[in-house]
Design an enzyme around this catalytic site. Structure first.
Site, PDB file in Angstrom:
ATOM      1  N   CYS A  12      11.702  81.691 -17.417  1.00  0.00           N
ATOM      2  CA  CYS A  12      10.424  82.145 -17.134  1.00  0.00           C
ATOM      3  C   CYS A  12       8.979  81.710 -17.986  1.00  0.00           C
ATOM      4  CB  CYS A  12      10.426  83.759 -17.150  1.00  0.00           C
ATOM      5  SG  CYS A  12      10.598  84.325 -18.924  1.00  0.00           S
ATOM      6  N   CYS A  15       8.139  83.833 -20.968  1.00  0.00           N
ATOM      7  CA  CYS A  15       9.206  83.410 -21.968  1.00  0.00           C
ATOM      8  C   CYS A  15       8.513  82.307 -22.969  1.00  0.00           C
ATOM      9  CB  CYS A  15      10.432  83.237 -21.789  1.00  0.00           C
ATOM     10  SG  CYS A  15      10.897  84.401 -20.292  1.00  0.00           S
ATOM     11  N   ASP A 393     -19.882  51.832 -17.456  1.00  0.00           N
ATOM     12  CA  ASP A 393     -20.169  50.623 -18.228  1.00  0.00           C
ATOM     13  C   ASP A 393     -20.180  49.615 -17.334  1.00  0.00           C
ATOM     14  OD1 ASP A 393     -20.657  48.994 -20.617  1.00  0.00           O
ATOM     15  OD2 ASP A 393     -18.506  48.590 -20.628  1.00  0.00           O
ATOM     16  N   ASP A 585     -14.339  50.428 -20.759  1.00  0.00           N
ATOM     17  CA  ASP A 585     -12.899  49.526 -20.947  1.00  0.00           C
ATOM     18  C   ASP A 585     -12.356  49.965 -22.026  1.00  0.00           C
ATOM     19  OD1 ASP A 585     -14.527  48.418 -22.570  1.00  0.00           O
ATOM     20  OD2 ASP A 585     -14.673  46.405 -21.950  1.00  0.00           O
ATOM     21  N   ASP A 589     -15.892  51.243 -26.367  1.00  0.00           N
ATOM     22  CA  ASP A 589     -16.669  52.137 -26.073  1.00  0.00           C
ATOM     23  C   ASP A 589     -16.158  53.573 -26.564  1.00  0.00           C
ATOM     24  OD1 ASP A 589     -18.216  50.727 -24.182  1.00  0.00           O
ATOM     25  OD2 ASP A 589     -16.670  50.700 -22.626  1.00  0.00           O
TER      26      ASP A 589
END
Length: 688
Positions: A12, A15, A393, A585, A589
């Protein structure tokens, strides 16, 4: 280092939440319990973690680093459950016939019902008792126990047995459905090789991929999966990378090239030197990312878990009021009101919600991974669903990052061939990307006699080739040597060519746009993304040209990495209720990927940095994968909300009927189990 524990018998979702909360309270720095994979990942004392898990869920068996023998055990448990249900059903049928057909209602008939009840429900009764002793009162086992024991007390024991029996049958089918969905999600990611062919001298020995060490040499035959990352040292073959990238176009690998785990060898025999052990290989990291994505829960998931925490006690309180207030305040008989309260207890189990929602998100993450899109958490799947601004970009994301001659303009009677040939020869010794692009455009052998080569900084080059003087460079070069020319401003990167002091024309070199970049932009607009822009460090002219070609809503040019962060912050102010997605890329970045609501790294196959930095990782370099990821996110969100509305709607309807005395316990248990099953099967639709 985090340790993985397999939780056999975790059936469950609430749980799982209780275990996770208990581990955190016990001071574990990192504790994640993933209901979808039946696993706990803990950092700290493993033995202490086992004790905590056992205390919270005594029926759960804790196994370190799951082995392979548990499928058989699970099958054995399933057979025992079917046998128990079968015998209980037979006893229940005998009791019903004797009580209602023959009218016998004595201790013997009661004994038959009681035997059927205990046989089908002993596990539920045991769990309810143990959990109550540990203070976990309001779980589904407790609710069903109270409801069925209550039915026996008011002499409605056929209904008590029926509720327990149908609850156990429902749980059994629910368990089958959840296990099926787990297997389907795992099958989507069935990328691991079962064995590896290790070369030991002249012999080939089959070993487990886990046993391979860096520096080992392995053989990969046609039709076999690549077990670990390595470098091809002998042979040539085509490999299917679809398991990693979602693309079915085979790729050729040769000697000296990298080959990644999860690829499928299609044609030739390859001899490969192992560069990474299995735990560090691409495939292991992908599977780990997908399985651990559950740690980052979506708001919906967090809300439902908290909701279930308060909802169940509230319903128990309402049931108690219904059982007691009318008889005590208005002198009504107790039995019918207690019966109504028991109906409400049965219907109030929150299984459908706490089960189907984590499963829905896990399915969405699994489906995206199969398409070559790794989403690092259900919260990022939710954020993708709400994307309103997308910033790309330029280099390596919308464009290939490979310079190519795109236009040749001639002047003063020179031919295209002459222009390109002399420019290529003059640039023979240069390593500049523009020089390389001109040489590739020429394509011929450069063997002519090159003398007096001179590089003029910031202007270009000058050289003599078989007595012909050639100059190649920018507009400043033409003005410096007073060359008559009719073209000064040219959009894009340009190389002017002068032959024997005469202007011969110019060559435009462009970074090529990826084939599917226009499709990506068009699809994003179709999905309702309000603004698609480009951010680049390149010149304004080049950026403007690409923005026009791709029909972008805007562009930001000549930016340094820190300027890109500023642009993302400006876009954040315009996004409204939506999210800003940045696609790069993943190499330079990192600050922007971190700043955006969702940072997407592209072309990450084999790039560790990108996998670490981004929230979403696109394994190949196709920008069109982004709209595909948004579609998966939206489908997941849609199905999750369908389940929430459907489950709550049915439960509220039956609670109302129960209060009015219009629903029986039989109908209540069918509604509870039925709703849970329908919700689980609906969550499975994400995988299709």
């Amino acid at each position: 280092m985090p340790k993985k524990l397999k939780l056999e018998g975790l059936d469950c979702a609430s749980c799982a939440y209780e275990i996770e909360e208990a581990l955190k309270k016990e001071g574990f720095e990192f504790a994640l319990v993933n209901f979808s994979t039946k696993e706990a990942i803990v950092e700290g004392d493993v033995e202490k973690a086992k004790e905590v898990i056992k205390r919270v869920e005594p029926d759960v068996e804790v196994i370190e680093e799951a082995g392979h023998g548990h499928a058989h055990e699970h099958g054995e448990m399933e057979r025992k459950t079917v046998y128990r249900i079968g015998v209980s059903l037979a006893l229940f049928a005998i009791g019903i016939v004797m009580r209602y057909y023959y009218g016998i209602d004595d201790a013997f008939v009661f004994g038959i019902f009681l035997a059927g009840y205990l046989l089908s429900g002993w596990k539920v009764l045991r769990s309810a008792a143990i959990n109550s002793l540990h203070g976990n009162l309001f779980d589904e086992n407790f609710l069903i126990t109270v409801a069925t024991v209550g039915a026996f007390l008011i002499r409605e024991y056929p209904e008590g047995v029926a509720v327990m029996l149908f609850y156990v049958v429902g749980e059994f089918f629910q368990d089958l459905a959840v296990n099926r969905s787990r297997r389907s999600i795992k099958a989507l990611l069935a990328l691991k090789a079962e064995y590896a062919n290790l070369l030991q001298g002249d012999r080939v020995v089959q070993v487990k991929p886990e046993e391979l060490k860096v520096g080992d040499t392995i053989l990969i035959k046609p039709g076999e999966k690549v077990p670990v990352d390595g470098v091809v040292i002998e042979g040539e073959s085509t490999v299917d990378t679809s398991a990693l990238t979602g693309e079915s176009v085979p790729r050729t690998v040769r000697e000296g090239e990298e080959i990644l785990s999860g690829m499928l060898n299609l044609s030739g025999v390859l001899k490969v030197k192992v560069t990474k052990e299995l735990s560090e290989s691409t495939i292991s990291r992908i599977l780990e990312l997908v399985e651990n994505a559950s740690a980052r829960k979506a708001k919906t998931e967090k809300f439902i878990t908290r909701f279930a925490h308060y909802y169940t006690p509230a319903v128990v309180g309402i049931a108690a009021l219904i059982a007691l207030v009318p008889p005590l305040s208005f002198g009504e008989p107790f039995t019918p009101w207690i019966y109504r309260a028991l109906v409400i207890l049965v219907i109030s189990c929150p299984c459908a919600l706490v089960l189907s929602i984590p499963l829905g998100y896990f399915g969405g993450i699994g489906k995206a991974a199969r398409e070559g899109i790794l989403v690092k958490g259900s919260n990022f799947l939710d954020a993708l669903h709400g994307a309103t601004v997308v910033a790309f970009d330029k280099t390596g994301t919308l464009t290939k990052g490979v310079f190519k001659v795109t236009k040749v303009e001639t002047r003063n009677g020179f031919s295209r061939e002459e222009l390109v040939k002399f420019a290529a020869m003059a640039e023979a010794n240069s390593s500049h990307p523009i020089a390389r692009a001109i040489r590739e455009a020429y394509g011929g052998d450069i063997q002519e006699n090159l003398v007096g080569y001179e590089e003029i900084a910031g202007h270009g080059v000058r050289a003599k080739i078989d007595g012909v003087e050639v100059m190649v460079g920018n507009d400043r070069l033409l003005h410096r040597f007073h060359i008559e020319h009719d073209t000064c401003r040219v959009k894009g990167t340009v190389a002017h060519v002068v032959i024997n002091g005469k202007y011969a024309g110019y060559i435009i070199i462009s970074d090529e746009i990826k084939e599917d970049a226009p499709l990506a932009v068009k699809e994003l607009k179709r999905l309702g993304v309000k603004k698609v822009v480009m951010v680049t460090g390149d010149s304004r002219d080049v950026a403007e040209g690409i923005a026009k070609q791709l029909a972008l809503d805007g562009f930001y040019a000549e930016l340094l990495p820190e300027d890109k962060v500023r642009v993302i912050e400006e876009l954040e102010a315009e996004k409204g209720d939506g999210k800003v997605v940045f696609v790069g890329d993943g190499i330079n970045d990192a600050p922007v990927l971190a700043r955006a609501d969702v940072g997407v790294a592209m072309g990450a196959l084999g790039s560790d940095a990108a996998v670490e930095t981004a929230d979403v990782v696109i394994m190949d370099d196709k920008p069109s994968k982004l709209p595909r990821g948004i579609r998966i996110a939206r489908k997941t969100q849609r199905i999750v909300w369908q389940n929430i509305i459907f489950a709550l709607g049915v439960k509220l309807a039956f609670i109302s009927l129960g209060v009015l005395g219009e629903a029986t316990m039989w109908e209540a248990v069918f509604a509870d189990v039925g709703v849970a099953l329908i919700a689980v099967f609906n969550a499975m639709r994400i995988l299709r």
